[in-house]
Motif scaffolding. Structure first.
Motif, mmCIF file in Angstrom:
data_model
loop_
_atom_site.group_PDB
_atom_site.id
_atom_site.type_symbol
_atom_site.label_atom_id
_atom_site.label_comp_id
_atom_site.label_asym_id
_atom_site.label_seq_id
_atom_site.Cartn_x
_atom_site.Cartn_y
_atom_site.Cartn_z
ATOM 1 N N SER A 20 4.689 -36.858 -19.905
ATOM 2 C CA SER A 20 3.342 -36.753 -20.467
ATOM 3 C C SER A 20 2.707 -38.107 -20.750
ATOM 4 O O SER A 20 1.555 -38.182 -21.157
ATOM 5 C CB SER A 20 3.380 -35.928 -21.752
ATOM 6 N N GLY A 21 3.461 -39.193 -20.567
ATOM 7 C CA GLY A 21 2.917 -40.529 -20.774
ATOM 8 C C GLY A 21 3.216 -41.131 -22.123
ATOM 9 O O GLY A 21 2.781 -42.253 -22.405
ATOM 10 N N ASN A 22 3.942 -40.426 -22.967
ATOM 11 C CA ASN A 22 4.296 -40.973 -24.272
ATOM 12 C C ASN A 22 5.504 -41.895 -24.145
ATOM 13 O O ASN A 22 6.468 -41.588 -23.428
ATOM 14 C CB ASN A 22 4.616 -39.845 -25.259
ATOM 15 N N SER A 23 5.456 -43.018 -24.819
ATOM 16 C CA SER A 23 6.526 -44.010 -24.780
ATOM 17 C C SER A 23 7.258 -44.039 -26.107
ATOM 18 O O SER A 23 6.651 -43.913 -27.174
ATOM 19 C CB SER A 23 5.945 -45.413 -24.480
ATOM 20 N N TYR A 24 8.577 -44.223 -26.049
ATOM 21 C CA TYR A 24 9.426 -44.256 -27.230
ATOM 22 C C TYR A 24 10.335 -45.476 -27.155
ATOM 23 O O TYR A 24 10.760 -45.896 -26.063
ATOM 24 C CB TYR A 24 10.274 -42.985 -27.344
ATOM 25 N N THR A 25 10.645 -46.036 -28.277
ATOM 26 C CA THR A 25 11.512 -47.210 -28.365
ATOM 27 C C THR A 25 12.815 -46.825 -29.029
ATOM 28 O O THR A 25 12.821 -46.179 -30.082
ATOM 29 C CB THR A 25 10.835 -48.328 -29.172
ATOM 30 N N VAL A 26 13.923 -47.203 -28.404
ATOM 31 C CA VAL A 26 15.246 -46.915 -28.937
ATOM 32 C C VAL A 26 15.706 -48.096 -29.762
ATOM 33 O O VAL A 26 15.684 -49.252 -29.290
ATOM 34 C CB VAL A 26 16.245 -46.630 -27.808
ATOM 35 N N LEU A 27 16.062 -47.849 -31.005
ATOM 36 C CA LEU A 27 16.530 -48.893 -31.899
ATOM 37 C C LEU A 27 18.043 -48.876 -31.932
ATOM 38 O O LEU A 27 18.668 -47.823 -32.067
ATOM 39 C CB LEU A 27 15.961 -48.689 -33.310
ATOM 40 N N GLY A 28 18.628 -50.061 -31.821
ATOM 41 C CA GLY A 28 20.069 -50.197 -31.909
ATOM 42 C C GLY A 28 20.446 -51.034 -33.107
ATOM 43 O O GLY A 28 19.608 -51.687 -33.743
ATOM 44 N N VAL A 29 21.734 -51.067 -33.387
ATOM 45 C CA VAL A 29 22.256 -51.828 -34.516
ATOM 46 C C VAL A 29 23.078 -52.985 -33.997
ATOM 47 O O VAL A 29 24.014 -52.804 -33.197
ATOM 48 C CB VAL A 29 23.109 -50.942 -35.433
ATOM 49 N N GLU A 30 22.685 -54.167 -34.441
ATOM 50 C CA GLU A 30 23.417 -55.376 -34.034
ATOM 51 C C GLU A 30 24.178 -55.895 -35.240
ATOM 52 O O GLU A 30 23.588 -56.224 -36.276
ATOM 53 C CB GLU A 30 22.453 -56.438 -33.536
ATOM 54 N N GLU A 31 25.479 -55.948 -35.094
ATOM 55 C CA GLU A 31 26.319 -56.433 -36.184
ATOM 56 C C GLU A 31 26.715 -57.882 -35.924
ATOM 57 O O GLU A 31 26.934 -58.294 -34.793
ATOM 58 C CB GLU A 31 27.577 -55.564 -36.318
ATOM 59 N N ALA A 32 26.807 -58.647 -37.027
ATOM 60 C CA ALA A 32 27.146 -60.072 -36.904
ATOM 61 C C ALA A 32 28.566 -60.243 -36.416
ATOM 62 O O ALA A 32 29.491 -59.561 -36.870
ATOM 63 C CB ALA A 32 26.981 -60.758 -38.266
ATOM 64 N N GLY A 33 28.735 -61.152 -35.467
ATOM 65 C CA GLY A 33 30.074 -61.442 -34.948
ATOM 66 C C GLY A 33 30.588 -60.424 -33.986
ATOM 67 O O GLY A 33 31.793 -60.345 -33.766
ATOM 68 N N LYS A 34 29.670 -59.593 -33.408
ATOM 69 C CA LYS A 34 30.117 -58.560 -32.491
ATOM 70 C C LYS A 34 29.169 -58.494 -31.312
ATOM 71 O O LYS A 34 27.954 -58.524 -31.485
ATOM 72 C CB LYS A 34 30.168 -57.214 -33.208
ATOM 73 N N THR A 35 29.679 -58.426 -30.110
ATOM 74 C CA THR A 35 28.845 -58.370 -28.914
ATOM 75 C C THR A 35 28.508 -56.944 -28.597
ATOM 76 O O THR A 35 29.071 -56.000 -29.174
ATOM 77 C CB THR A 35 29.578 -59.023 -27.731
ATOM 78 N N ASP A 36 27.543 -56.787 -27.651
ATOM 79 C CA ASP A 36 27.134 -55.445 -27.264
ATOM 80 C C ASP A 36 27.920 -54.929 -26.080
ATOM 81 O O ASP A 36 27.533 -53.964 -25.442
ATOM 82 C CB ASP A 36 25.641 -55.433 -26.927
ATOM 83 N N ILE A 37 29.039 -55.565 -25.753
ATOM 84 C CA ILE A 37 29.860 -55.092 -24.634
ATOM 85 C C ILE A 37 30.662 -53.896 -25.102
ATOM 86 O O ILE A 37 31.403 -54.003 -26.086
ATOM 87 C CB ILE A 37 30.807 -56.201 -24.134
ATOM 88 N N PRO A 38 30.547 -52.738 -24.443
ATOM 89 C CA PRO A 38 31.261 -51.559 -24.916
ATOM 90 C C PRO A 38 32.753 -51.704 -24.743
ATOM 91 O O PRO A 38 33.234 -52.339 -23.798
ATOM 92 C CB PRO A 38 30.695 -50.434 -24.060
ATOM 93 N N GLU A 39 33.468 -51.105 -25.670
ATOM 94 C CA GLU A 39 34.928 -51.151 -25.622
ATOM 95 C C GLU A 39 35.443 -50.103 -24.652
ATOM 96 O O GLU A 39 34.928 -48.989 -24.602
ATOM 97 C CB GLU A 39 35.480 -50.879 -27.025
ATOM 98 N N THR A 40 36.379 -50.452 -23.868
ATOM 99 C CA THR A 40 36.948 -49.536 -22.877
ATOM 100 C C THR A 40 38.436 -49.379 -23.135
ATOM 101 O O THR A 40 39.093 -50.298 -23.634
ATOM 102 C CB THR A 40 36.719 -50.030 -21.445
ATOM 103 N N TYR A 41 38.907 -48.222 -22.787
ATOM 104 C CA TYR A 41 40.330 -47.921 -22.978
ATOM 105 C C TYR A 41 41.135 -48.132 -21.694
ATOM 106 O O TYR A 41 42.301 -47.794 -21.643
ATOM 107 C CB TYR A 41 40.512 -46.488 -23.462
ATOM 108 N N PHE A 42 40.450 -48.648 -20.681
ATOM 109 C CA PHE A 42 41.139 -48.913 -19.421
ATOM 110 C C PHE A 42 41.138 -50.407 -19.130
ATOM 111 O O PHE A 42 40.812 -50.868 -18.054
ATOM 112 C CB PHE A 42 40.467 -48.156 -18.264
#
Length: 239
Positions: A20-42
């Motif tokens: 429909s043309g509506n735009s939304y912004t996703v807010l994330g949480v940035e913690e000090a001393g931590k990167t945004d690289i996801p943790e993997t179990y492999f």
């Protein structure tokens, strides 16, 4: 807050748009001393080629979950916008229908009250007005009859008083005549004759007075009784 916990802040991670043309912004949480690289179990298998054959087609990459989460989020917001528009339309239609229903009920009540007003004017007000007019005429006629009867009784009372006065005058005249006879007669005969005549006249006079009073009293009681009965009958008719 505990000072040992890492400080965090909200940041804009990405922006997406619906059909429909509506735009939304996703807010994330940035913690000090931590990167945004996801943790993997492999972590043991850094490359796909290093996977064994039995895990090569079983391993699901992190990007698949990220893409799936984005698609679910987009479908949810698409459904939410569609649901909001439908809910708004349904609510407006429901309110309009309810207003029309209430307006119809109000108009029906108004017509019923107008009809009742006409029935009241025709079947109650006009009928009662005619009854009150007839009652007024009967009351005036009854009062006129009572006043006429009272005037008649007053005239009869005055006539009775005149009759009593005439009787008293006649007695006085006869006593005066007896006085002239008394003066010309001898002394002894004067006293006896005058005493006998006087007692006879007084006795006759008292009998006439008593008879006339008794007769008038009976007549008056009968006349007033008729008036009283007439008033009672009229009051019963008014009820």
């Amino acid at each position: 807050f505990n000072s040992s916990k890492a400080e965090s802040s909200e940041i804009a991670v990405e922006t997406f748009s619906t059909s429909s043309g509506n735009s939304y912004t996703v807010l994330g949480v940035e913690e000090a001393g931590k990167t945004d690289i996801p943790e993997t179990y492999f972590t043991k298998y850094e490359k796909e080629e290093s996977l064994p054959v039995y895990l090569k087609y079983v391993l699901i990459k992190e990007t698949v979950f990220v893409e799936l989460k984005k698609r679910i989020r987009l479908c949810f917001f698409e459904h939410l916008e569609k649901w909001f528009a439908e809910s708004l339309s349904n609510s407006s239609a429901f309110v309009a229908a309810k207003k029309e229903e209430l307006n119809s009920e109000l108009q029906l009540c108004l017509r019923l009250h107008q009809r009742r007003q006409g029935n009241i004017e025709t079947n109650i007000y006009n009928v009662r007005a005619v009854e009150l007019l007839l009652h007024k005429e009967r009351l005036e006629c009854h009062c006129a009859g009572v006043m006429e009867a009272l005037k008649k009784e007053r005239a009869e009372f005055l006539k009775f008083c005149d009759q009593q006065n005439n009787i008293s005058k006649n007695l006085h005249s006869r006593i005066c005549d007896m006085e002239s006879v008394f003066l010309n007669a001898p002394m002894t005969e004067k006293l006896v004759s005058f005493s006998n005549s006087l007692h006879s006249e007084l006795h006759n006079h008292l009998e006439v007075i008593q008879v006339s009073l008794r007769s008038y009293r009976n007549y008056l009681e009968e006349a007033l009784g008729k008036l009283r009965d007439s008033n009672v009958d009229f009051l019963k008719a008014c009820r």
